[in-house]
Scaffold this active site. Structure first.
Site, PDB file in Angstrom:
ATOM      1  N   GLY A  27      -0.470   4.752  -1.302  1.00 41.59           N
ATOM      2  CA  GLY A  27      -1.558   5.432  -0.603  1.00 41.59           C
ATOM      3  C   GLY A  27      -1.026   6.611   0.200  1.00 41.59           C
ATOM      4  O   GLY A  27       0.157   6.958   0.124  1.00 41.59           O
ATOM      5  N   PHE A  28      -1.893   7.198   0.978  1.00 40.40           N
ATOM      6  CA  PHE A  28      -1.562   8.401   1.750  1.00 40.40           C
ATOM      7  C   PHE A  28      -0.439   8.131   2.756  1.00 40.40           C
ATOM      8  O   PHE A  28       0.639   8.748   2.700  1.00 40.40           O
ATOM      9  CB  PHE A  28      -2.853   8.871   2.434  1.00 40.40           C
ATOM     10  N   ILE A  29      -0.631   7.177   3.659  1.00 41.50           N
ATOM     11  CA  ILE A  29       0.384   6.926   4.693  1.00 41.50           C
ATOM     12  C   ILE A  29       1.553   6.134   4.111  1.00 41.50           C
ATOM     13  O   ILE A  29       2.721   6.417   4.401  1.00 41.50           O
ATOM     14  CB  ILE A  29      -0.228   6.169   5.901  1.00 41.50           C
ATOM     15  N   GLY A  30       1.238   5.141   3.265  1.00 39.79           N
ATOM     16  CA  GLY A  30       2.292   4.304   2.677  1.00 39.79           C
ATOM     17  C   GLY A  30       3.310   5.134   1.910  1.00 39.79           C
ATOM     18  O   GLY A  30       4.523   4.900   2.003  1.00 39.79           O
ATOM     19  N   LYS A  53     -10.709  -4.518   9.650  1.00 35.66           N
ATOM     20  CA  LYS A  53      -9.381  -4.273  10.238  1.00 35.66           C
ATOM     21  C   LYS A  53      -9.238  -5.069  11.547  1.00 35.66           C
ATOM     22  O   LYS A  53      -8.168  -5.598  11.851  1.00 35.66           O
ATOM     23  CB  LYS A  53      -9.169  -2.770  10.503  1.00 35.66           C
ATOM     24  N   THR A  63      -5.847   0.475  13.005  1.00 33.32           N
ATOM     25  CA  THR A  63      -6.520   1.723  13.337  1.00 33.32           C
ATOM     26  C   THR A  63      -7.149   1.669  14.733  1.00 33.32           C
ATOM     27  O   THR A  63      -7.473   0.587  15.234  1.00 33.32           O
ATOM     28  CB  THR A  63      -7.625   1.986  12.285  1.00 33.32           C
ATOM     29  N   ASP A  64      -7.376   2.849  15.308  1.00 27.81           N
ATOM     30  CA  ASP A  64      -8.078   2.910  16.598  1.00 27.81           C
ATOM     31  C   ASP A  64      -9.559   2.552  16.447  1.00 27.81           C
ATOM     32  O   ASP A  64     -10.237   2.262  17.437  1.00 27.81           O
ATOM     33  CB  ASP A  64      -7.936   4.307  17.236  1.00 27.81           C
ATOM     34  N   GLU A  65     -10.040   2.549  15.192  1.00 26.94           N
ATOM     35  CA  GLU A  65     -11.474   2.318  14.997  1.00 26.94           C
ATOM     36  C   GLU A  65     -11.904   0.906  15.378  1.00 26.94           C
ATOM     37  O   GLU A  65     -13.087   0.652  15.566  1.00 26.94           O
ATOM     38  CB  GLU A  65     -11.861   2.623  13.543  1.00 26.94           C
ATOM     39  N   GLY A  82       0.809  -1.227   0.000  1.00 22.85           N
ATOM     40  CA  GLY A  82       0.000   0.000   0.000  1.00 22.85           C
ATOM     41  C   GLY A  82       0.833   1.263   0.000  1.00 22.85           C
ATOM     42  O   GLY A  82       0.397   2.310   0.484  1.00 22.85           O
ATOM     43  N   TYR A 112     -15.601  -1.363   7.628  1.00 20.51           N
ATOM     44  CA  TYR A 112     -14.150  -1.079   7.585  1.00 20.51           C
ATOM     45  C   TYR A 112     -13.478  -1.522   8.876  1.00 20.51           C
ATOM     46  O   TYR A 112     -12.519  -2.298   8.866  1.00 20.51           O
ATOM     47  CB  TYR A 112     -13.905   0.417   7.339  1.00 20.51           C
TER      48      TYR A 112
HETATM   49  P1  NAD Z   1      -5.161   4.758   1.545  1.00 23.38           P
HETATM   50  O1  NAD Z   1      -6.540   4.348   1.186  1.00 23.38           O
HETATM   51  O2  NAD Z   1      -4.708   6.141   1.252  1.00 23.38           O
HETATM   52  O3  NAD Z   1      -4.109   3.783   0.851  1.00 23.38           O
HETATM   53  C1  NAD Z   1      -4.315   2.402   0.756  1.00 23.38           C
HETATM   54  C2  NAD Z   1      -3.381   1.880  -0.340  1.00 23.38           C
HETATM   55  O4  NAD Z   1      -3.551   0.463  -0.413  1.00 23.38           O
HETATM   56  C3  NAD Z   1      -3.711   2.440  -1.725  1.00 23.38           C
HETATM   57  O5  NAD Z   1      -2.521   2.862  -2.367  1.00 23.38           O
HETATM   58  C4  NAD Z   1      -4.343   1.262  -2.447  1.00 23.38           C
HETATM   59  O6  NAD Z   1      -4.103   1.283  -3.861  1.00 23.38           O
HETATM   60  C5  NAD Z   1      -3.651   0.092  -1.776  1.00 23.38           C
HETATM   61  N1  NAD Z   1      -4.446  -1.156  -1.866  1.00 23.38           N
HETATM   62  C6  NAD Z   1      -5.762  -1.307  -1.610  1.00 23.38           C
HETATM   63  N2  NAD Z   1      -6.114  -2.588  -1.818  1.00 23.38           N
HETATM   64  C7  NAD Z   1      -4.991  -3.252  -2.185  1.00 23.38           C
HETATM   65  C8  NAD Z   1      -4.701  -4.603  -2.515  1.00 23.38           C
HETATM   66  N3  NAD Z   1      -5.668  -5.545  -2.527  1.00 23.38           N
HETATM   67  N4  NAD Z   1      -3.442  -4.947  -2.836  1.00 23.38           N
HETATM   68  C9  NAD Z   1      -2.459  -4.012  -2.850  1.00 23.38           C
HETATM   69  N5  NAD Z   1      -2.673  -2.703  -2.552  1.00 23.38           N
HETATM   70  C10 NAD Z   1      -3.925  -2.344  -2.228  1.00 23.38           C
HETATM   71  O7  NAD Z   1      -5.010   4.424   3.086  1.00 23.38           O
HETATM   72  P2  NAD Z   1      -4.129   5.154   4.200  1.00 23.38           P
HETATM   73  O8  NAD Z   1      -4.925   6.235   4.790  1.00 23.38           O
HETATM   74  O9  NAD Z   1      -2.796   5.443   3.637  1.00 23.38           O
HETATM   75  O10 NAD Z   1      -4.033   3.990   5.275  1.00 23.38           O
HETATM   76  C11 NAD Z   1      -2.983   3.030   5.225  1.00 23.38           C
HETATM   77  C12 NAD Z   1      -3.173   2.027   6.343  1.00 23.38           C
HETATM   78  O11 NAD Z   1      -3.180   2.699   7.589  1.00 23.38           O
HETATM   79  C13 NAD Z   1      -4.482   1.251   6.270  1.00 23.38           C
HETATM   80  O12 NAD Z   1      -4.209  -0.076   6.633  1.00 23.38           O
HETATM   81  C14 NAD Z   1      -5.370   1.927   7.290  1.00 23.38           C
HETATM   82  O13 NAD Z   1      -6.298   1.027   7.833  1.00 23.38           O
HETATM   83  C15 NAD Z   1      -4.355   2.374   8.317  1.00 23.38           C
HETATM   84  N6  NAD Z   1      -4.719   3.569   9.090  1.00 23.38           N
HETATM   85  C16 NAD Z   1      -5.084   4.718   8.459  1.00 23.38           C
HETATM   86  C17 NAD Z   1      -5.402   5.841   9.212  1.00 23.38           C
HETATM   87  C18 NAD Z   1      -5.769   7.146   8.562  1.00 23.38           C
HETATM   88  O14 NAD Z   1      -6.146   8.096   9.263  1.00 23.38           O
HETATM   89  N7  NAD Z   1      -5.652   7.301   7.255  1.00 23.38           N
HETATM   90  C19 NAD Z   1      -5.371   5.775  10.602  1.00 23.38           C
HETATM   91  C20 NAD Z   1      -4.993   4.577  11.220  1.00 23.38           C
HETATM   92  C21 NAD Z   1      -4.663   3.477  10.441  1.00 23.38           C
END
Ligand code: NAD
Length: 374
Positions: A34-37, A183, A154-156, A31, A179
């Site tokens: 994505g935003f955090i990745g 998780k 996540t905390d959720e 991932g 969701y």
């Molecule tokens: P995001 O939706 O921005 O990014 C998710 C990434 O995963 C995307 O790039 C997407 O293309 C990729 N992805 C989705 N399904 C996939 C699959 N089957 N195979 C490969 N890649 C796949 O999410 P985020 O906000 O960056 O969150 C990242 C992680 O952190 C998640 O696991 C989320 O549960 C966790 N998290 C997020 C937050 C938050 O506030 N954003 C808070 C706590 C935990």
């Protein structure tokens, strides 16, 4: 350290190679577009902390544009694909031979999980299962006492809190949305793999993140985007839901800390110690916008529009982060006030880039009423 390495695209047998100059380890990130990745990948490569293989399916939420400046960096490989694709994941383990997995790939938006939960089950639960099994196979074939699997959650998963209480590492699981339930299921799988197979994993549960590059379906970038387009800013219910906000760059530093020094099988709660009502966050963004891009028609607050609440909307989250503070010495560095201001500035300066990232994938419409798709 000498390790086998091969690009996942390479059809040749493994080629012996060492870690690129200066890198400490090899990390398989899921991932990472994505935003955090993507913030994590930037952090690992900028600090020359780890060589990275990033596996991302590029769903609507994933974009390689978040890492466009890193495409040709030494120590970085991007592989488009699904974490639930077992042969692809196996091939990555065989060729890249990671020292660690940091698992972030997920379907991550509560509202979308209400409208269409099946992708959440497939990616968040089945995908995590595949990664666990292939990690375990990899370790059997090539034992590595330093190997770690960091599961990012996540905390959720803990559900909603009454006033005055905080989640801690012993909190019960009580997820409210598809969701958070998916998780929670993934967390349970990881913990079961630790107990049953002695699998070397650590779990982190983090509060709401904000910062650059977040997809504008989430509260902060959505509010900024609505201000920029002078459209109504939707606030769910009475807007008094409380979330604990953490800057994404603080989060990735915490993940690195836990990966390096966290105790195996432990859980670490990560948060910003900045609990705020959603409506307060929206007011603060409007104030910053009033200052940075004053509007002739008056304050952006006039755009605030209360809409029907999200079904099953958790009222309050708050985190006790004593364990990561006391045991690992991590605490959030970026205060919410300055972090929010720099985030608003970032979106103002990167409006065109965000428009390209979002393209036609989302037009700011209301999601999560449960009435759109099955
Ligand atoms: P995001 O939706 O921005 O990014 C998710 C990434 O995963 C995307 O790039 C997407 O293309 C990729 N992805 C989705 N399904 C996939 C699959 N089957 N195979 C490969 N890649 C796949 O999410 P985020 O906000 O960056 O969150 C990242 C992680 O952190 C998640 O696991 C989320 O549960 C966790 N998290 C997020 C937050 C938050 O506030 N954003 C808070 C706590 C935990």
């Amino acid at each position: 350290m000498i390790l086998h390495h091969r690009s996942p695209h390479c059809k040749q047998d493994c080629v012996e190679t060492s870690l690129s100059d200066g890198f400490q380890m090899k990390v398989f990130v899921t991932g990472g577009c994505g935003f955090i990745g993507s913030a994590l990948v930037r952090f690992l490569l900028d600090g020359r902390l780890a060589e990275v293989l990033n596996l991302d399916r590029l769903t609507y939420a994933g974009s390689p544009l978040r890492l466009v400046d890193y495409e040709n960096r030494s120590g970085y490989v991007f592989q488009q694909g699904d974490i639930a694709d077992r042969s692809l994941v196996r091939n990555i383990f065989e060729t890249f031979q990671p020292d660690a997995v940091i698992h972030l790939a997920a379907e991550s938006h509560v509202d979308r999980s209400i409208d269409a939960p099946s992708d959440f089950i497939q990616t968040n639960i089945v995908g995590t299962f595949v990664l666990l099994e292939e990690s375990r196979r990899h370790l059997k074939l090539r034992p590595n006492p330093n190997f770690r699997f960091l599961h990012v959650s996540t905390d959720e998963v803990f559900g909603s809190l009454p006033p005055g209480e905080r989640f801690d590492v012993d909190s019960d699981y009580d997820p409210s949305s598809p969701y958070s339930a998916s998780k929670a299921a993934a967390d349970h799988l990881v913990r079961a793999w630790c107990r049953t197979y002695g699998f070397p994993a650590v779990i982190t549960n983090c509060s709401n993140n904000y910062g650059p590059f977040q997809f504008p379906e989430k509260l902060i970038p959505l509010t900024i985007a609505k201000c920029q387009s002078r459209q109504p800013i939707p606030v769910y219910g009475d807007g008094k839901q409380v979330r604990d906000w953490l800057h994404v760059e603080d989060h990735v530093e915490a993940l690195w800390t836990v990966l390096r020094r966290g105790k195996l099988t432990d859980t670490y709660l990560i948060g910003g110690e900045s609990p705020l009502e959603n409506i307060e966050v929206v007011h603060r963004i409007c104030r910053i916008m009033d200052e940075l891009v004053p509007c002739e028609e008056g304050s952006y607050r006039r755009l605030i529009t209360f809409v029907e609440d999200r079904p099953g909307h958790d009222r309050r989250y708050a985190m006790c982060i004593d364990r990561i503070k006391e045991d690992l010495g991590w605490s959030p560095k970026r205060p919410f006030a300055s972090g929010l201001r720099s985030t608003v500035q970032w979106y103002l300066e990167h409006q065109e880039l965000m428009q390209v990232i979002v393209a036609d994938r989302y037009r700011g419409e209301r999601l999560g009423t449960g009435s759109t798709k099955h």
